[in-house]
Design a protein around this motif. Structure first.
Motif, PDB file in Angstrom:
ATOM      1  N   LEU A  86     -20.964  -4.236  -6.622  1.00  0.00           N
ATOM      2  CA  LEU A  86     -19.746  -4.291  -5.823  1.00  0.00           C
ATOM      3  C   LEU A  86     -20.051  -4.068  -4.342  1.00  0.00           C
ATOM      4  N   ASP A  87     -20.953  -3.140  -4.046  1.00  0.00           N
ATOM      5  CA  ASP A  87     -21.356  -2.913  -2.655  1.00  0.00           C
ATOM      6  C   ASP A  87     -21.967  -4.186  -2.065  1.00  0.00           C
ATOM      7  N   ALA A  88     -22.795  -4.858  -2.848  1.00  0.00           N
ATOM      8  CA  ALA A  88     -23.441  -6.084  -2.373  1.00  0.00           C
ATOM      9  C   ALA A  88     -22.393  -7.179  -2.121  1.00  0.00           C
ATOM     10  N   GLU A  89     -21.419  -7.286  -3.016  1.00  0.00           N
ATOM     11  CA  GLU A  89     -20.358  -8.271  -2.825  1.00  0.00           C
ATOM     12  C   GLU A  89     -19.528  -7.958  -1.580  1.00  0.00           C
ATOM     13  N   ALA A  90     -19.286  -6.665  -1.362  1.00  0.00           N
ATOM     14  CA  ALA A  90     -18.492  -6.267  -0.201  1.00  0.00           C
ATOM     15  C   ALA A  90     -19.218  -6.571   1.104  1.00  0.00           C
TER      16      ALA A  90
ATOM     17  N   ASN B 283     -18.654 -10.480   1.384  1.00  0.00           N
ATOM     18  CA  ASN B 283     -17.287 -11.001   1.451  1.00  0.00           C
ATOM     19  C   ASN B 283     -16.267 -10.056   2.080  1.00  0.00           C
ATOM     20  N   GLY B 284     -16.628  -8.763   2.158  1.00  0.00           N
ATOM     21  CA  GLY B 284     -15.692  -7.782   2.701  1.00  0.00           C
ATOM     22  C   GLY B 284     -14.823  -7.173   1.614  1.00  0.00           C
ATOM     23  N   TRP B 285     -14.352  -5.949   1.854  1.00  0.00           N
ATOM     24  CA  TRP B 285     -13.520  -5.250   0.869  1.00  0.00           C
ATOM     25  C   TRP B 285     -12.165  -5.913   0.662  1.00  0.00           C
TER      26      TRP B 285
ATOM     27  N   GLN C  73     -13.459   0.022  -5.161  1.00  0.00           N
ATOM     28  CA  GLN C  73     -14.702  -0.007  -5.931  1.00  0.00           C
ATOM     29  C   GLN C  73     -14.519   0.659  -7.289  1.00  0.00           C
ATOM     30  N   ARG C  74     -13.883   1.819  -7.309  1.00  0.00           N
ATOM     31  CA  ARG C  74     -13.700   2.535  -8.571  1.00  0.00           C
ATOM     32  C   ARG C  74     -12.815   1.737  -9.538  1.00  0.00           C
ATOM     33  N   ALA C  75     -11.731   1.145  -9.020  1.00  0.00           N
ATOM     34  CA  ALA C  75     -10.831   0.392  -9.879  1.00  0.00           C
ATOM     35  C   ALA C  75     -11.527  -0.831 -10.476  1.00  0.00           C
TER      36      ALA C  75
END
Length: 309
Positions: free
Chosen positions: A128-132, A135-137, A164-166
């Motif tokens: 998820l960090d890599a995707e963010a 692409n951004g949060w 991220q948690r959800a």
């Protein structure tokens, strides 16, 4: 007997005067203070969390402060366990427990318990960090809106931690986190009376926020973080970086913002934090409101310790 004893909790947004009021109460009553602050649990993070001074801690016992290193995590569930134990030990010493802070999730976990959610998954979080980063949060927020619209509706598009948690919960269980929030209301082994210290004038609160952030900068907030970065293997993704002030000081030390931007973004972020805290306070049940400018606030809180069973 334990269920008849009354602990008092004083909640409020940052810079509303909670600590000042708590110290005032300590001059009138044999109280011991238990922190309800997710930043003050970290050792070495003193200035940016407005941790009570050594003089204040010598005058009044404080609990749930300096529990973990900045590299470690501390959860709302652990807080509940630690807070219940601290309050019971204060009662055992014949003193009065006063819980003080602004971390509303901690208060909710204490009074309502926690939902049974799956543990953290490092691999999913890294993905998820890599995707963010790419692409951004806000893009991940849009993804969350498709699979869990109820949760997405209450989160800001840049609320990285909660988005991220959800998504982590959904990807690991296939079930929206909103569907898993089914915990029954918890019970406490003592009575808890809670007050919400609220600003009558939002402009006054904003002025206090600016003055306090300036005082933190003058006291050495940047130097404090620089020393912590030398002592520990820290990175910007660790939980302590969610603390307002440290996030901006980190950016300053990395050279991505200048001193002026450090002050401006720090004050703006603190105002946003206060706004979120006020939203929480309006949603929490059974809180008695107190005007932060009310000179009789201490007396009203004092009376709560003397409630008849």
């Amino acid at each position: 007997m334990g269920a008849e004893q009354t602990a008092v909790c004083l909640l409020g947004p940052t810079a509303s005067g909670k600590s000042r009021l708590a110290i005032e109460l300590a001059t009138r009553l044999p109280v011991e203070i238990t922190s309800v602050d997710s930043g003050q649990v970290y050792r070495g993070m003193d200035i940016g969390t407005a941790k009570p001074t050594a003089l204040e801690r010598a005058a009044v016992p404080h609990h749930l402060i300096d529990l973990v290193e900045p590299t470690e995590s501390y959860s709302a569930g652990r807080f509940r366990t630690d807070a219940v134990k601290a309050v019971q030990e204060i009662f055992a010493r014949g003193k009065l427990p006063l819980l003080v802070g602004g971390t509303m999730l901690y208060y909710r976990s204490l009074t309502q318990g926690l939902d049974e959610l799956p543990p953290a998954d490092a691999a999913v979080r890294s993905a998820l960090d890599a995707e963010a980063l790419v692409n951004g949060w806000p893009a991940l927020h849009a993804e969350l809106a498709k699979v869990d619209p109820m949760t997405a509706a209450r989160l800001a598009p840049n609320d990285a931690h909660r988005i991220q948690r959800a998504l982590e919960v959904f990807r690991t269980t296939g079930t929206p986190i909103s569907a898993l929030r089914t915990a029954p209301k918890a019970t406490l082994p003592f009575r808890l009376k809670a007050f919400a210290l609220l600003p009558a004038d939002r402009a006054v609160l904003h002025a206090r926020i600016a003055a306090r952030f300036d005082a933190m900068l003058a006291a050495g907030l940047v130097d404090e973080l620089a020393a912590l970065r030398k002592q520990h293997a820290l990175n910007a993704a660790l939980p302590y970086m969610r603390c307002v002030g440290y996030r901006q000081a980190w950016q300053y030390l990395d050279g991505t913002i200048d001193r002026t931007a450090l002050r401006e973004t720090g004050i703006a972020a603190t105002r946003q934090l206060a706004k979120r805290q006020l939203t929480w306070l309006r949603s929490l049940p059974d809180l008695e409101p107190l005007d932060s400018e009310d000179r009789g606030a201490a007396q009203k809180i004092e009376s709560a310790f003397n409630l008849e069973s």
